[in-house]
Write an enzyme that holds these catalytic residues in place. Structure first.
Site, short mmCIF file in Angstrom:
data_model
loop_
_atom_site.label_atom_id
_atom_site.label_comp_id
_atom_site.label_asym_id
_atom_site.label_seq_id
_atom_site.Cartn_x
_atom_site.Cartn_y
_atom_site.Cartn_z
N ASP A 13 0.82 -1.23 0.00
CA ASP A 13 0.00 0.00 0.00
C ASP A 13 0.84 1.27 0.00
O ASP A 13 0.42 2.29 0.53
CB ASP A 13 -0.95 0.04 1.21
CG ASP A 13 -1.80 -1.19 1.31
OD1 ASP A 13 -2.22 -1.68 0.26
OD2 ASP A 13 -2.02 -1.69 2.44
N LYS A 16 2.12 2.22 -4.98
CA LYS A 16 2.85 1.74 -6.17
C LYS A 16 2.04 1.89 -7.44
O LYS A 16 2.60 2.08 -8.51
CB LYS A 16 3.25 0.27 -5.99
CG LYS A 16 4.22 0.04 -4.87
CD LYS A 16 4.59 -1.43 -4.75
CE LYS A 16 3.43 -2.31 -4.36
NZ LYS A 16 2.85 -2.02 -3.04
N GLY A 40 -4.19 -4.22 -4.53
CA GLY A 40 -5.18 -3.24 -4.98
C GLY A 40 -4.45 -1.96 -5.33
O GLY A 40 -3.83 -1.36 -4.48
N HIS A 41 -4.48 -1.61 -6.59
CA HIS A 41 -3.81 -0.39 -7.03
C HIS A 41 -4.84 0.64 -7.43
O HIS A 41 -5.71 0.37 -8.25
CB HIS A 41 -2.90 -0.68 -8.24
CG HIS A 41 -1.67 -1.42 -7.87
ND1 HIS A 41 -0.80 -1.94 -8.81
CD2 HIS A 41 -1.15 -1.72 -6.67
CE1 HIS A 41 0.20 -2.53 -8.18
NE2 HIS A 41 0.00 -2.42 -6.89
N GLN A 222 2.16 -5.80 -3.15
CA GLN A 222 2.51 -5.91 -1.72
C GLN A 222 3.84 -5.19 -1.44
O GLN A 222 4.13 -4.21 -2.09
CB GLN A 222 2.55 -7.38 -1.26
CG GLN A 222 1.19 -8.04 -1.19
CD GLN A 222 0.73 -8.62 -2.52
OE1 GLN A 222 1.51 -9.26 -3.21
NE2 GLN A 222 -0.51 -8.42 -2.87
P1 IMP Z 1 -2.76 -12.69 1.68
O1 IMP Z 1 -1.79 -12.14 0.69
O2 IMP Z 1 -4.20 -12.46 1.32
O3 IMP Z 1 -2.48 -14.13 2.03
O4 IMP Z 1 -2.56 -11.88 3.06
C1 IMP Z 1 -1.37 -12.00 3.84
C2 IMP Z 1 -1.00 -10.67 4.48
O5 IMP Z 1 -0.61 -9.78 3.45
C3 IMP Z 1 -2.13 -9.97 5.22
O6 IMP Z 1 -1.59 -9.27 6.31
C4 IMP Z 1 -2.68 -8.99 4.20
O7 IMP Z 1 -3.32 -7.89 4.82
C5 IMP Z 1 -1.39 -8.59 3.52
N1 IMP Z 1 -1.58 -8.11 2.15
C6 IMP Z 1 -1.80 -8.85 1.04
N2 IMP Z 1 -1.89 -8.09 -0.04
C7 IMP Z 1 -1.70 -6.83 0.37
C8 IMP Z 1 -1.64 -5.57 -0.30
O8 IMP Z 1 -1.77 -5.46 -1.52
N3 IMP Z 1 -1.41 -4.49 0.49
C9 IMP Z 1 -1.22 -4.59 1.83
N4 IMP Z 1 -1.27 -5.73 2.49
C10 IMP Z 1 -1.50 -6.84 1.78
#
Ligand code: IMP
Length: 427
Positions: A13, A16, A40-41, A222
């Site tokens: 977040d 990017k 999510g962009h 991420q």
């Molecule tokens: P997962 O990727 O859904 O398995 O989530 C694992 C961890 O990564 C959790 O803490 C999510 O909140 C975090 N996470 C996954 N994708 C994002 C992102 O795009 N931005 C911020 N946190 C993310």
């Protein structure tokens, strides 16, 4: 521009999407190399806002080739939702390419993601519940289904085997209802024909493009602290957002990357669980959240907010081999005074400068801060570094000093053009 790997250096977040969109103007190809629709962009073009989860941000330009690399996990339902939404808004997706080696997210992955979070109870990771972890688990366990499998005549048989196994897991381990083979088969068979025109050997396309001297932007999702190896394990995602992930997830060698641009917010945020040393749980944290619109693009969850942590960014600089930093959302800090920058932690009376691997150590770390007076002038119209208020410039210079990485770009607002270019490297 040559080739640039763009990586998040905090917990995701970092903004990017906007930076990718900004740099994509200078690139010929934009490549997603990991993650899935957990990302999510948000990109603002003119008066319009676009929220992308799976499609590379370069898709908003008509002349860019956009690649979903082999390191991405694809939920076809989400992919086609995004394709349709953009088509309705007048975009053409003729230049989208999808790797034949990318793995698929299937309905049982989403069920398993939720079931596993439930099982963890208070120790839950706070995943996005999009099935990301279980899809990567299958990939590593060699029980996953890839895009190429979806297009092959073996698909019914491969899916039947997978559904049988996952339904047993869901019912016997988690006490949950499984999925119905016929339903999943029909749904995915429908995707197969729609997906086929986009599917190719994207590593080959990339190697040909690189040989022709094309400019390539590798777009990370991420961030470094969510990296499976270099992040705050186990509170991480299941892929490799760091620069090393580019090679695996796009199918290129390390020499294909000229620059590594780390994107950092001018402060720090985190969604999901896990320790966060510079977190501001009080009023100031709430104020930054409101001003910075710090709510997840994918799940809408409020993001935890805190001061800029140079320990984290130094760690990211090392594991990514950062050549430059892009600092986003500097405008959000206007009016916050004084500002604090974390340069180290105190742990059991000792000062530590390196980011610890142990979460119990991290939980006990007290941040050590340097203070900088804030500024009150509006910076959103500033386009040159020298036009920033004195204390805003000092803030940026202090970040360079504490992280050892030069700042190339500074974001001062949500729009594409609200960017200060400090180094003409990418122009
Ligand atoms: P997962 O990727 O859904 O398995 O989530 C694992 C961890 O990564 C959790 O803490 C999510 O909140 C975090 N996470 C996954 N994708 C994002 C992102 O795009 N931005 C911020 N946190 C993310």
């Amino acid at each position: 521009m040559a080739t640039v790997a763009l990586v998040g250096v905090q917990w995701g977040d970092e903004g990017k999407g906007k930076v990718t969109d900004f740099l994509a103007a200078r690139a010929d190809l934009v490549v997603r190399y990991q993650g899935g629709n957990n990302a999510g962009h948000t990109v603002v073009v003119g008066e319009e806002e676009f929220r992308l989860h799976l499609l590379p941000s370069g898709i908003l330009y008509p002349d860019k080739t956009c690649i979903i690399g082999n390191g991405v996990v694809i939920d076809p339902a989400v992919l086609f939702e995004e394709i349709e939404a953009l088509t309705r808004r007048g975009f053409t997706l003729a230049r989208l390419l999808v790797s034949e080696r990318a793995h698929l997210i299937l309905p049982y992955h989403r069920l398993l993601d939720a079931a596993e979070e439930e099982r963890r109870g208070r120790g839950q990771i706070g995943t996005t519940r999009r099935g990301i972890g279980p899809a990567y688990t299958d990939k590593a366990a060699r029980t996953g289904l890839r895009v190429i499998d979806l297009l092959s005549e073996d698909f019914p048989h491969l899916l039947a085997e997978a559904v049988d196994y996952k339904n047993q897991l869901l019912s016997k381990v988690y006490g949950k209802e499984g999925v119905k083979y016929e339903e999943v088969y029909r749904e995915y068979q429908g995707y197969a024909e729609r997906l086929r025109p986009y599917v190719t050997d994207t590593s080959l396309v990339l190697s040909q493009s690189l040989a022709e001297g094309r400019h390539v932007l590798f777009e990370g999702a991420q961030g470094t602290l969510l990296d499976l190896d270099h992040g705050t394990y186990p509170f991480v995602t299941s892929s490799y957002p760091t620069a090393g992930g580019v090679c695996i997830g796009a199918g290129v060698g390390p020499r294909a990357i000229d620059y590594v641009l780390g994107v950092a917010k001018a402060y720090t945020t985190r969604v999901g669980e896990g320790p966060f040393p510079t977190e501001l749980p009080g009023e100031l944290g709430r104020e930054i959240r409101e001003r910075g619109r710090e709510f997840g693009t994918t799940t809408g969850r409020p993001r935890r907010c805190g001061w800029f942590d140079a320990v984290i960014v130094r760690h990211a600089a090392r594991v990514n081999g950062l050549s430059h930093l892009c600092l986003t959302k500097l405008d959000v800090l206007t009016g916050v005074a004084p500002l604090k920058l974390c340069y180290g932690y105190r742990y059991r009376g000792e000062e530590i400068r390196e980011f610890p691997a142990s979460l119990s150590v991290l939980r006990s770390c007290q941040p050590l801060y340097e203070e900088i007076p804030g500024w009150t002038e509006d910076v959103s119209q500033v386009r040159r570094l020298e036009d920033l208020p004195y204390n805003a410039r000092r803030y940026v210079e202090k970040i360079e000093e504490l992280t050892g990485v030069p700042v190339a770009l500074i974001g001062v607002g949500v729009r594409r053009e609200q960017m200060i270019i400090c180094h003409s490297l990418f122009s």
